[in-house]
Structures are given as C-alpha cells and as structure tokens.
Design an enzyme around this catalytic site. Structure first.
Site, PDB file in Angstrom:
ATOM      1  N   TRP A   1       0.828  -1.269   0.053  1.00 29.31           N
ATOM      2  CA  TRP A   1       0.227   0.129   0.041  1.00 29.31           C
ATOM      3  C   TRP A   1       0.934   1.299  -0.011  1.00 29.31           C
ATOM      4  CZ3 TRP A   1      -4.293  -0.910  -2.077  1.00 29.31           C
ATOM      5  CH2 TRP A   1      -4.995  -2.194  -1.708  1.00 29.31           C
TER       6      TRP A   1
ATOM      7  N   ASP B   1      -2.107   6.650   6.285  1.00 29.52           N
ATOM      8  CA  ASP B   1      -3.173   5.500   6.050  1.00 29.52           C
ATOM      9  C   ASP B   1      -3.631   4.422   6.942  1.00 29.52           C
ATOM     10  OD1 ASP B   1      -4.625   3.922   4.620  1.00 29.52           O
ATOM     11  OD2 ASP B   1      -3.270   3.200   2.950  1.00 29.52           O
TER      12      ASP B   1
ATOM     13  N   LYS C   1     -12.785  -2.248   6.747  1.00 31.15           N
ATOM     14  CA  LYS C   1     -11.941  -2.894   7.855  1.00 31.15           C
ATOM     15  C   LYS C   1     -12.533  -2.780   9.306  1.00 31.15           C
ATOM     16  CE  LYS C   1      -8.150  -2.636   4.642  1.00 31.15           C
ATOM     17  NZ  LYS C   1      -8.148  -3.940   3.980  1.00 31.15           N
TER      18      LYS C   1
END
Length: 360
Positions: free
Chosen positions: A102, A172, A196
């Site tokens: 990511w 993030d 999530k």
C-alpha cells in the site's frame, strides 16, 4: 441465523449487533415508511444521521476542533492522488516511508505530481519490518511525510508514530483505525478506507487539519478538493449514504463496547493468543519482526506449503473463512479486526492445533 468466523482482510466482518439492527431498519427506518438508503441526503433525517456519526467518531478518537472530518468516496486508493493535490501547497517534494504494497502504491501515485523522497524502505527484507525513527531520511523541504501505520498485506505495524517536526504527517490508517487510541494532533491528515474497522466498502474517512485546506494544485477536480468537501459537509454531491449510516452504527457499537481503549485491550489479547500459538508450534511461522507484528493482520505459513489448499478447505468446513494470504505473497492471513470476536481467534487456534497434529 448461522454466522461463521470471517477473517477477511476487507471487506471485513461487521459486528453482528450492527447487522441485526440495520436489518430491522432496512425497509422502514424509524417509522418513516422508507429505507434510509432511499432518503434524500439533504433530508433532516439523514443529516441528523450524518452529524451524529461524525460526532461519535470525534468522541471515539478525541478529534480536536481544528480538524475537519470528511466522509468521502473512492476508497483509500483515491486518497493516494488527492493527498498530493491538496497538500503540496506550492511545494514540489514529499517524503514517503515504504513498508509494503500500500505504501508502494501511494508512492507511485504521488510521483505523478511531485518529487518523492523515499525516506526509508524495508523492501530489502521483503517488507517484514518497519524502519526506526533513526533510519528515516526526512527532507527539510518536504510538503508532507506519508506512511502506512499498518500494512494489511504484509502484516507489518509501526510501533511508534514518526516525528516529522513541523512537516505535516499523513497516515493511511485503513486497517488499524479505531483499534487503539491515537493522538490525532500529531497528524496533519489521517485517512482510512471503511471496509475493515469502520463499516462497508464505498466510504473513506478523512481527518484533516484545517490549516492544510484551500491550496490545491492547478487543475485539481472540484470533487478532489478537501476544502470543497469540508465546506459542503461532505455532501457536494450525493454521498454513499448507506455506508455512512452503517459506519454510524459501528461507531455507536464501539461506544457501547467501551470505546477504543476497550478495543485496544481486546485486540491485544487476540493478537497475543494467535502469535503465541504460532511461535510455539513448529508447524507454523510468521516472518514479521516481533516489534512490528500487526495486531490486525496476522500472516502465517505452513511448514509444508503443499498443504495450503488442504488447510483452506478444512478451515472453511470448520466455519473459519477467508484465511488465504494475499495473492501477491501466498500463505495464510487472519485479519482480526475489532468486530472479530475473541472466540473466533480461539476457534482458529484450536483448528490450527488439530490440523498440525493430523498433518505435521
């Protein structure tokens, strides 16, 4: 109703109580005779839902008054582009810390708009650790510093918040938001895809300090301007109303559980149990440095990779779903977010012990 234990990395499991409440309200929300997903986002009813969701999130995270909370579309991946568009503010360089896939994707997008200094990277050890503060080669002229506190795929988590001085820190938090208390004031911007620990896919929460708004690069689309979103209460266009509503239910549920402090203790127990079992059983292994092991995403391998398919087939039969590792790394991965109950982790450990006994 029969519920399995879902260890998916995202879209991830949601609290059963939230799903049951949403199901009861689906066709007729609070006696209105319609579903909340059918309502105008401008209606007083939905505006009330939206405002309460924001306030509950502020309460849970202790978000200071000088930060805007935005409920946006496009997932966290859209933020890879929106962050440089909004935060360069006349600068030409940004620092990025690379600890996994990511981070790598965020760096790739940022390079479209500015010079990227990779302040540290753990690619050399296959992203199995996070760099220490001393290893960060930060630029004095960076517009911001970006990092990923928890890498979902590799299961790597920072055990500290980087000190970037006066340079805004961007994080993030997609896979670890609301899993423990954090000091929001240390950050210029926090963003997190919802699927999530917040709610269903289709929503991204952005928490941004007010002084960072209003100076986008030339050519920034209106929809990508954080100030436009802030000035319009995240409703410049029609937002993902049902995802926003469900996120609000999750925030209420978190408060009922005792808030992020209670979740942090639960998550600590779950992770310690699972890692403790892996470390004491030669049949399984985790490659991540112990001080950087994720509390949310636990990757592990079997001593014999030829048994992977058997492990997955048998675990599904046992009601333990979505344990396959990411396609890019293989192996197994158990994502144990807030809504995964402790007895789910207990059931997984019991299965793993039995599987090792039968196949080891």
């Amino acid at each position: 109703m029969s519920r399995i234990f879902n260890f998916c990395a995202g879209p991830a499991t949601l609290p059963t109580a939230v799903l049951e409440r949403a199901g009861g309200e689906l066709a007729d929300w609070h006696g209105t005779g319609m579903s909340i997903m059918e309502m105008s986002h401008r209606s007083k009813e939905f505006v009330g839902v939206a405002e309460k969701a924001e306030q509950d999130l502020r309460d849970l995270m202790g978000i200071p008054d000088n930060y805007k909370v935005l409920f946006m579309q496009g997932g966290a991946s859209s933020q890879f582009t929106m962050i440089p568009m909004n935060l360069l503010r006349g600068g030409s360089k940004a620092d990025y810390i690379n600890t996994g896939q990511w981070s790598t994707k965020a760096i790739k997008e940022a390079k479209r708009f500015c010079e990227v200094n990779v302040a540290a990277s753990t690619e050399g050890n296959n992203f199995t650790s996070a760099p220490s503060q001393a290893e960060l080669n930060l630029s004095p002229d960076a517009a911001y510093v970006h990092y990923t506190p928890n890498e979902t795929i590799g299961g790597v988590e920072f055990d500290y918040v980087p000190d970037t001085g006066d340079v805004p820190l961007v994080a993030d938090y997609s896979s670890s938001i609301l899993s423990e208390a954090i000091d929001v004031s240390k950050f210029g911007l926090i963003y997190a895809g919802a699927q999530k620990n917040i709610g269903p896919a289709g929503l991204c929460v952005v928490i941004v300090r007010e002084d960072l708004l209003g100076n986008t690069i030339e050519g920034t689309p209106t929809m990508f301007d954080y100030k436009v979103a802030a000035d319009n209460g995240s409703m410049y266009n029609t937002p993902p109303t049902y995802s926003w509503y469900l996120a609000g239910l999750v925030f209420e549920w978190l408060k009922e559980q005792g808030g992020v402090e209670a979740m942090a203790e639960l998550n600590r127990r779950k992770a310690e149990k699972l890692y403790g079992f892996i470390d004491t059983n030669d049949f399984y292994a985790n490659p991540v440095a112990k001080n950087n092991r994720s509390r949310m995403n636990v990757p592990f391998t079997l001593a014999d990779a030829g048994l992977d398919k058997t492990f997955l087939a048998e675990s599904e039969q046992a009601g333990l779903m979505n344990l396959a590792g990411h396609r890019s790394v293989g192996g197994m991965r158990a994502s144990i977010y807030n809504a995964v109950p402790e007895d789910g982790v207990d059931a997984l450990i019991a299965f793993m012990a039995d599987f090792a006994k039968r196949h080891g």
